[in-house]
Design a protein around this motif. Sequence first.
Motif, PDB file in Angstrom:
ATOM      1  N   SER A  14       0.798  -1.232   0.000  1.00  0.00           N
ATOM      2  CA  SER A  14       0.000   0.000   0.000  1.00  0.00           C
ATOM      3  C   SER A  14       0.829   1.281   0.000  1.00  0.00           C
ATOM      4  N   LEU A  15       2.153   1.192  -0.098  1.00  0.00           N
ATOM      5  CA  LEU A  15       2.996   2.381   0.033  1.00  0.00           C
ATOM      6  C   LEU A  15       2.650   3.461  -0.992  1.00  0.00           C
ATOM      7  N   VAL A  16       2.442   3.100  -2.241  1.00  0.00           N
ATOM      8  CA  VAL A  16       2.120   4.094  -3.273  1.00  0.00           C
ATOM      9  C   VAL A  16       0.823   4.812  -2.926  1.00  0.00           C
ATOM     10  N   ASP A  17      -0.186   4.072  -2.487  1.00  0.00           N
ATOM     11  CA  ASP A  17      -1.461   4.678  -2.100  1.00  0.00           C
ATOM     12  C   ASP A  17      -1.298   5.550  -0.858  1.00  0.00           C
ATOM     13  N   ARG A  18      -0.475   5.106   0.074  1.00  0.00           N
ATOM     14  CA  ARG A  18      -0.206   5.873   1.293  1.00  0.00           C
ATOM     15  C   ARG A  18       0.413   7.223   0.939  1.00  0.00           C
ATOM     16  N   LEU A  19       1.416   7.204   0.086  1.00  0.00           N
ATOM     17  CA  LEU A  19       2.103   8.442  -0.288  1.00  0.00           C
ATOM     18  C   LEU A  19       1.167   9.388  -1.030  1.00  0.00           C
ATOM     19  N   ALA A  20       0.290   8.855  -1.851  1.00  0.00           N
ATOM     20  CA  ALA A  20      -0.647   9.693  -2.597  1.00  0.00           C
ATOM     21  C   ALA A  20      -1.660  10.386  -1.680  1.00  0.00           C
ATOM     22  N   ALA A  21      -2.048   9.735  -0.601  1.00  0.00           N
ATOM     23  CA  ALA A  21      -3.062  10.291   0.316  1.00  0.00           C
ATOM     24  C   ALA A  21      -2.451  11.017   1.513  1.00  0.00           C
ATOM     25  N   ARG A  22      -1.138  11.039   1.601  1.00  0.00           N
ATOM     26  CA  ARG A  22      -0.453  11.544   2.802  1.00  0.00           C
ATOM     27  C   ARG A  22      -0.805  12.995   3.136  1.00  0.00           C
ATOM     28  N   GLY A  56       8.342   0.557   3.224  1.00  0.00           N
ATOM     29  CA  GLY A  56       7.090   1.190   3.630  1.00  0.00           C
ATOM     30  C   GLY A  56       6.765   1.055   5.097  1.00  0.00           C
ATOM     31  N   PHE A  57       5.486   0.972   5.384  1.00  0.00           N
ATOM     32  CA  PHE A  57       4.991   1.001   6.749  1.00  0.00           C
ATOM     33  C   PHE A  57       4.030  -0.154   6.989  1.00  0.00           C
ATOM     34  N   SER A  58       3.954  -0.566   8.240  1.00  0.00           N
ATOM     35  CA  SER A  58       3.047  -1.659   8.583  1.00  0.00           C
ATOM     36  C   SER A  58       1.735  -1.142   9.168  1.00  0.00           C
ATOM     37  N   GLY A  59       1.669   0.147   9.451  1.00  0.00           N
ATOM     38  CA  GLY A  59       0.449   0.714  10.004  1.00  0.00           C
ATOM     39  C   GLY A  59       0.687   2.078  10.612  1.00  0.00           C
ATOM     40  N   SER A  60      -0.282   2.541  11.378  1.00  0.00           N
ATOM     41  CA  SER A  60      -0.232   3.863  11.998  1.00  0.00           C
ATOM     42  C   SER A  60      -0.897   3.831  13.367  1.00  0.00           C
ATOM     43  N   LEU A  61      -0.526   4.810  14.174  1.00  0.00           N
ATOM     44  CA  LEU A  61      -1.142   4.998  15.486  1.00  0.00           C
ATOM     45  C   LEU A  61      -1.504   6.463  15.649  1.00  0.00           C
ATOM     46  N   VAL A  62      -2.733   6.715  16.050  1.00  0.00           N
ATOM     47  CA  VAL A  62      -3.194   8.059  16.396  1.00  0.00           C
ATOM     48  C   VAL A  62      -3.852   7.946  17.758  1.00  0.00           C
ATOM     49  N   VAL A  63      -3.472   8.812  18.674  1.00  0.00           N
ATOM     50  CA  VAL A  63      -4.159   8.919  19.960  1.00  0.00           C
ATOM     51  C   VAL A  63      -4.620  10.364  20.073  1.00  0.00           C
ATOM     52  N   ASN A  85      -7.640   3.053   0.511  1.00  0.00           N
ATOM     53  CA  ASN A  85      -7.443   1.612   0.692  1.00  0.00           C
ATOM     54  C   ASN A  85      -6.034   1.270   1.197  1.00  0.00           C
ATOM     55  N   VAL A  86      -5.466   2.145   2.010  1.00  0.00           N
ATOM     56  CA  VAL A  86      -4.153   1.886   2.600  1.00  0.00           C
ATOM     57  C   VAL A  86      -4.269   0.857   3.718  1.00  0.00           C
ATOM     58  N   TYR A  87      -5.307   0.961   4.518  1.00  0.00           N
ATOM     59  CA  TYR A  87      -5.442   0.113   5.691  1.00  0.00           C
ATOM     60  C   TYR A  87      -6.193  -1.183   5.416  1.00  0.00           C
ATOM     61  N   ALA A  88      -5.677  -2.257   5.972  1.00  0.00           N
ATOM     62  CA  ALA A  88      -6.368  -3.547   5.930  1.00  0.00           C
ATOM     63  C   ALA A  88      -7.331  -3.666   7.097  1.00  0.00           C
ATOM     64  N   ARG A  89      -6.951  -3.048   8.220  1.00  0.00           N
ATOM     65  CA  ARG A  89      -7.781  -3.135   9.428  1.00  0.00           C
ATOM     66  C   ARG A  89      -7.524  -1.920  10.310  1.00  0.00           C
ATOM     67  N   VAL A  90      -8.578  -1.434  10.943  1.00  0.00           N
ATOM     68  CA  VAL A  90      -8.471  -0.312  11.878  1.00  0.00           C
ATOM     69  C   VAL A  90      -9.230  -0.681  13.145  1.00  0.00           C
ATOM     70  N   THR A  91      -8.568  -0.497  14.282  1.00  0.00           N
ATOM     71  CA  THR A  91      -9.182  -0.723  15.589  1.00  0.00           C
ATOM     72  C   THR A  91      -9.212   0.603  16.329  1.00  0.00           C
ATOM     73  N   VAL A  92     -10.352   0.932  16.910  1.00  0.00           N
ATOM     74  CA  VAL A  92     -10.492   2.151  17.699  1.00  0.00           C
ATOM     75  C   VAL A  92     -10.933   1.740  19.092  1.00  0.00           C
ATOM     76  N   LYS A  93     -10.197   2.215  20.095  1.00  0.00           N
ATOM     77  CA  LYS A  93     -10.594   1.877  21.468  1.00  0.00           C
ATOM     78  C   LYS A  93     -10.197   2.991  22.431  1.00  0.00           C
ATOM     79  N   PRO A  94     -10.877   3.073  23.560  1.00  0.00           N
ATOM     80  CA  PRO A  94     -10.556   4.078  24.561  1.00  0.00           C
ATOM     81  C   PRO A  94      -9.107   3.932  25.031  1.00  0.00           C
ATOM     82  N   PHE A  95      -8.518   5.078  25.372  1.00  0.00           N
ATOM     83  CA  PHE A  95      -7.132   5.117  25.837  1.00  0.00           C
ATOM     84  C   PHE A  95      -7.085   5.966  27.088  1.00  0.00           C
ATOM     85  N   LYS A  96      -6.512   5.426  28.144  1.00  0.00           N
ATOM     86  CA  LYS A  96      -6.377   6.170  29.388  1.00  0.00           C
ATOM     87  C   LYS A  96      -4.920   6.600  29.544  1.00  0.00           C
TER      88      LYS A  96
END
Length: 99
Positions: A14-22, A56-63, A85-96
């Motif tokens: 997905s690196l090409v798609d990632r760079l295009a949407a960056r 490339g990259f294996s994923g991302s983290l946003v908090v 379509n960069v991500y195969a899976r996204v998990t969202v969960k609370p963070f303390k």
Amino acid sequence: MMYYAIIAEDRPGSLVDRLAARAAHLQRLEALRENGRLLIAGPHPAIDAVDPGNEGFSGSLVVAEFASLQDAEKWATDDPYQHANVYARVTVKPFKRVF
């Protein structure tokens, strides 16, 4: 408001798609930062290097702060990397935040 972790895993090749949407992806993160809601954000290099080059990259983290889990999930769904379509899976969960 509380923090939520958005943990995304890139799909292989997905690196090409990632760079295009960056630029659009970073613009959304900048808006969170300007509003004082971004704690941390960045990609996971696919190899043990600051600049993974063609590996490339294996994923991302946003908090970031959101009013609810639903709001965080909506924000994650609307991410330009999702639309590209960069991500195969996204998990969202609370963070303390402790430290």
